[in-house]
Design a protein around this motif. Structure first.
Motif, mmCIF file in Angstrom:
data_model
loop_
_atom_site.group_PDB
_atom_site.id
_atom_site.type_symbol
_atom_site.label_atom_id
_atom_site.label_comp_id
_atom_site.label_asym_id
_atom_site.label_seq_id
_atom_site.Cartn_x
_atom_site.Cartn_y
_atom_site.Cartn_z
ATOM 1 N N LYS A 1 0.898 -1.339 -0.110
ATOM 2 C CA LYS A 1 0.001 0.035 -0.076
ATOM 3 C C LYS A 1 0.939 1.254 0.007
ATOM 4 C CE LYS A 1 -4.105 -2.165 1.969
ATOM 5 N NZ LYS A 1 -4.992 -1.754 3.371
ATOM 6 N N ALA A 2 2.137 1.217 0.577
ATOM 7 C CA ALA A 2 2.831 2.276 0.720
ATOM 8 C C ALA A 2 3.529 2.598 -0.768
ATOM 9 C CB ALA A 2 3.885 2.057 1.564
ATOM 10 N N LEU A 3 3.265 1.678 -1.714
ATOM 11 C CA LEU A 3 3.971 1.881 -2.881
ATOM 12 C C LEU A 3 2.877 2.261 -3.932
ATOM 13 C CD1 LEU A 3 6.457 -1.171 -3.300
ATOM 14 C CD2 LEU A 3 6.873 1.180 -2.814
ATOM 15 N N ALA A 4 1.641 2.172 -3.544
ATOM 16 C CA ALA A 4 0.564 2.625 -4.385
ATOM 17 C C ALA A 4 0.395 4.048 -4.599
ATOM 18 C CB ALA A 4 -0.696 2.048 -3.698
ATOM 19 N N PRO A 5 -0.213 4.247 -5.885
ATOM 20 C CA PRO A 5 -0.278 5.964 -5.954
ATOM 21 C C PRO A 5 -1.219 6.529 -4.888
ATOM 22 C CG PRO A 5 -0.785 4.788 -7.993
ATOM 23 C CD PRO A 5 -0.497 3.486 -6.881
ATOM 24 N N ALA A 6 -0.608 7.473 -4.465
ATOM 25 C CA ALA A 6 -1.624 8.191 -3.425
ATOM 26 C C ALA A 6 -2.665 8.739 -3.955
ATOM 27 C CB ALA A 6 -0.483 9.465 -2.886
ATOM 28 N N SER A 7 -3.775 8.639 -2.901
ATOM 29 C CA SER A 7 -5.057 9.158 -3.179
ATOM 30 C C SER A 7 -5.500 9.953 -1.912
ATOM 31 C CB SER A 7 -5.991 8.101 -3.165
ATOM 32 O OG SER A 7 -6.078 7.174 -2.464
ATOM 33 N N LEU A 8 -6.569 10.752 -2.230
ATOM 34 C CA LEU A 8 -6.994 11.610 -1.032
ATOM 35 C C LEU A 8 -7.787 10.735 0.079
ATOM 36 C CD1 LEU A 8 -8.183 14.621 -2.927
ATOM 37 C CD2 LEU A 8 -6.155 14.562 -1.510
ATOM 38 N N PRO A 9 -7.337 10.813 1.198
ATOM 39 C CA PRO A 9 -8.217 10.176 1.987
ATOM 40 C C PRO A 9 -9.640 10.568 2.131
ATOM 41 C CG PRO A 9 -6.920 11.604 3.323
ATOM 42 C CD PRO A 9 -6.600 11.934 1.803
ATOM 43 N N LYS A 10 -10.460 9.477 2.588
ATOM 44 C CA LYS A 10 -11.985 9.741 2.836
ATOM 45 C C LYS A 10 -12.119 10.336 4.199
ATOM 46 C CE LYS A 10 -13.380 5.989 -0.210
ATOM 47 N NZ LYS A 10 -14.418 4.819 -0.111
ATOM 48 N N PRO A 11 -12.905 11.245 4.303
ATOM 49 C CA PRO A 11 -13.029 11.786 5.575
ATOM 50 C C PRO A 11 -13.709 11.009 6.387
ATOM 51 C CG PRO A 11 -14.450 13.099 4.123
ATOM 52 C CD PRO A 11 -13.609 12.093 3.069
ATOM 53 N N VAL A 12 -13.109 10.773 7.856
ATOM 54 C CA VAL A 12 -13.823 9.841 8.674
ATOM 55 C C VAL A 12 -14.311 10.774 9.871
ATOM 56 C CG1 VAL A 12 -13.159 8.115 10.518
ATOM 57 C CG2 VAL A 12 -11.714 8.484 8.371
ATOM 58 N N PRO A 13 -15.383 10.645 10.260
ATOM 59 C CA PRO A 13 -16.060 11.544 11.163
ATOM 60 C C PRO A 13 -15.615 11.249 12.689
ATOM 61 C CG PRO A 13 -17.687 9.441 10.360
ATOM 62 C CD PRO A 13 -16.573 9.663 9.570
ATOM 63 N N ALA A 14 -15.382 12.249 13.397
ATOM 64 C CA ALA A 14 -14.861 11.909 14.653
ATOM 65 C C ALA A 14 -15.740 11.066 15.653
ATOM 66 C CB ALA A 14 -14.604 13.265 15.305
ATOM 67 N N LEU A 15 -14.896 10.206 16.280
ATOM 68 C CA LEU A 15 -15.874 9.096 17.018
ATOM 69 C C LEU A 15 -15.697 9.969 18.408
ATOM 70 C CD1 LEU A 15 -16.640 6.213 17.030
ATOM 71 C CD2 LEU A 15 -14.359 5.474 17.856
ATOM 72 N N ASP A 16 -16.987 9.660 19.086
ATOM 73 C CA ASP A 16 -17.114 10.319 20.516
ATOM 74 C C ASP A 16 -16.515 9.066 21.350
ATOM 75 O OD1 ASP A 16 -17.993 11.194 22.856
ATOM 76 O OD2 ASP A 16 -20.364 11.070 22.368
ATOM 77 N N LEU A 17 -15.494 9.399 22.234
ATOM 78 C CA LEU A 17 -15.048 8.282 22.915
ATOM 79 C C LEU A 17 -15.843 8.343 24.422
ATOM 80 C CD1 LEU A 17 -11.038 8.892 22.057
ATOM 81 C CD2 LEU A 17 -12.906 7.365 21.000
ATOM 82 N N SER A 18 -16.453 9.229 24.731
ATOM 83 C CA SER A 18 -17.054 9.365 25.877
ATOM 84 C C SER A 18 -17.815 8.178 26.784
ATOM 85 C CB SER A 18 -17.629 10.661 26.306
ATOM 86 O OG SER A 18 -19.135 10.612 25.349
ATOM 87 N N GLY A 19 -18.332 7.525 25.908
ATOM 88 C CA GLY A 19 -18.795 6.212 26.195
ATOM 89 C C GLY A 19 -18.166 5.045 26.368
ATOM 90 N N PHE A 20 -16.852 4.986 26.215
ATOM 91 C CA PHE A 20 -16.077 3.981 26.142
ATOM 92 C C PHE A 20 -15.242 3.711 27.452
ATOM 93 C CE2 PHE A 20 -16.595 4.876 21.778
ATOM 94 C CZ PHE A 20 -16.647 3.535 21.222
ATOM 95 N N PRO A 21 -15.034 2.521 27.852
ATOM 96 C CA PRO A 21 -13.949 2.457 29.049
ATOM 97 C C PRO A 21 -12.873 2.849 28.816
ATOM 98 C CG PRO A 21 -14.969 0.345 28.634
ATOM 99 C CD PRO A 21 -15.515 1.111 27.403
ATOM 100 N N ALA A 22 -12.032 3.337 29.740
ATOM 101 C CA ALA A 22 -10.674 4.235 29.857
ATOM 102 C C ALA A 22 -9.747 3.612 28.854
ATOM 103 C CB ALA A 22 -10.044 4.456 31.214
ATOM 104 N N GLU A 23 -9.505 2.200 29.170
ATOM 105 C CA GLU A 23 -8.606 1.570 28.267
ATOM 106 C C GLU A 23 -8.705 1.605 26.853
ATOM 107 O OE1 GLU A 23 -8.417 -2.430 29.855
ATOM 108 O OE2 GLU A 23 -6.806 -2.021 31.321
ATOM 109 N N GLN A 24 -10.179 1.498 26.349
ATOM 110 C CA GLN A 24 -10.535 1.452 25.046
ATOM 111 C C GLN A 24 -10.273 2.863 24.547
ATOM 112 O OE1 GLN A 24 -14.475 -0.273 24.314
ATOM 113 N NE2 GLN A 24 -13.992 -2.068 25.621
#
Length: 367
Positions: free
Chosen positions: A291-314
């Protein structure tokens, strides 16, 4: 630096033991000033080791002074395990050396590191495969690591030098002695295009018991250890077993079933301890390098993940993956400071929840 150099000079204090002492007492200096009763309370530090520390600490400090002066004179770097130049891939392994002696120009934390090992009694087949393997690493600008021994080791070093790649020789003796001596000229070239590395202080001879110890550094420094040729009981199988125990990738070059020097490789593949190496693409797919050798492409936007509901380790794991993208499990462990057991449990839970996916090359990323 005096106490950092002196601690592994005490008899019976290996890398794992030294770090147990430092973790419990705080600093290497504190080990030398700790009274007998406090040393005896440290987990896994028995009476024999306590006696060794108390009896040998003054001599170790005197020897350390000599080591530091000689290292300065001979331009040898003393890499304590907290030093930023110390190999990151090696640092967190349970039996990693507390201190490394290094002379050279290569970055021990190169983005891509491959160890190549094999029999000392290599064949023409082994030479051709090794040289082609190294040629295929050029487009990745990989650091090539091996043991400077006869056979596959020296073939891989010479091929790297020829192709303009940096190459590191890990030694089973101290840096001032090149073993075997016939490889002295190669070692001199490697100092300008790579380097020499050892955990052993000046004056250490290349005795047989030190070679397996050397092999764990070869395996621990690399993203993948590739065995090119090996007999059924070859020493390079030790490197493969160690790499496997570290949960690092192992590859083996298959060979004719009638060839003695391919028996070890074929057995590694048969026992599922190694992935077959037949072409460069095998390695690239295993480590996700394709994948590092593949032609670069624009990354798809990833919505921010709300972490507030997860245990501290996760939350800790998800935060790293959210900020860094797909991340190697060793890097995740360093960032979160979780043990591998802890981290594996958290990753398993997140995978089962459909939030995280595992990828080739021991990478993990958000779904």
């Amino acid at each position: 630096m005096l106490y950092q150099v002196a601690l592994p000079l005490i008899p019976q204090v290996g890398g794992g033991t030294a770090r147990t002492l430092v973790n419990y007492l705080g600093t290497p200096e504190a080990v030398f000033s700790a009274p007998k009763d406090r040393l005896a309370k440290i987990p896994r530090i028995g009476e024999v080791l306590v006696r060794s520390i108390l009896a040998n600490k003054e001599a170790a400090l005197r020897q350390a002074e000599e080591v530091i002066l000689r290292a300065e004179k001979e331009e040898v770097q003393l890499l304590y395990y907290t030093n930023t130049a110390y190999p990151d891939r090696l640092r967190d392994l349970p039996d990693a050396p507390l201190l490394l002696y290094y002379k050279g120009t290569a970055n021990l934390n190169a983005p891509k590191v491959i160890s190549i090992v094999g029999t000392r009694k290599s064949t023409e087949y082994g030479r051709v495969v090794t040289e082609q393997l190294v040629q295929d690493l050029v487009k990745h600008n990989a650091l090539v690591v091996s043991g400077l021994a006869y056979g596959i080791d020296i073939i891989s070093h010479r091929a790297a030098l020829k192709e303009g790649l940096s190459t590191i020789g890990v030694m089973a003796n101290s840096l001032e002695t090149i073993y075997p001596t016939v490889h002295t000229r190669d070692a001199e070239r490697m100092l300008q295009q790579g380097g020499l590395l050892s955990e052993f202080p000046f004056g250490t001879k290349p005795d047989a018991p030190r070679f397996p110890s050397r092999n764990r550094i070869i395996a621990g420094m690399a993203d993948c250890t590739i065995v090119v040729e090996s007999t059924s009981k070859g020493g390079s199988l030790i490197s493969a077993d160690i790499a496997h125990s570290y949960d690092r990738e192992v590859m083996a070059v298959p060979g004719p079933i009638t060839s003695e020097t391919s028996q070890g490789c074929n057995q590694l593949i048969k026992s599922l301890k190694a992935v077959p190496y037949t072409r460069a693409k095998d390695l690239e797919e295993l480590l996700n390098w394709d994948k590092a050798l593949a032609p670069a492409s624009l990354p798809k936007p990833v919505p921010a993940l709300d972490l507030s509901g997860f245990p501290a380790e996760q939350q800790q794991v998800l935060r790293v993956l959210q900020q860094a993208g797909p991340t190697h499990i060793d890097v995740l462990s360093r960032h979160t400071q979780f043990t591998m057991g802890q981290l594996s449990s958290v990753l398993f839970t997140l995978e089962m929840s459909g939030l995280v996916k595992g990828m080739p090359g021991k990478l993990y990323g958000l779904v």
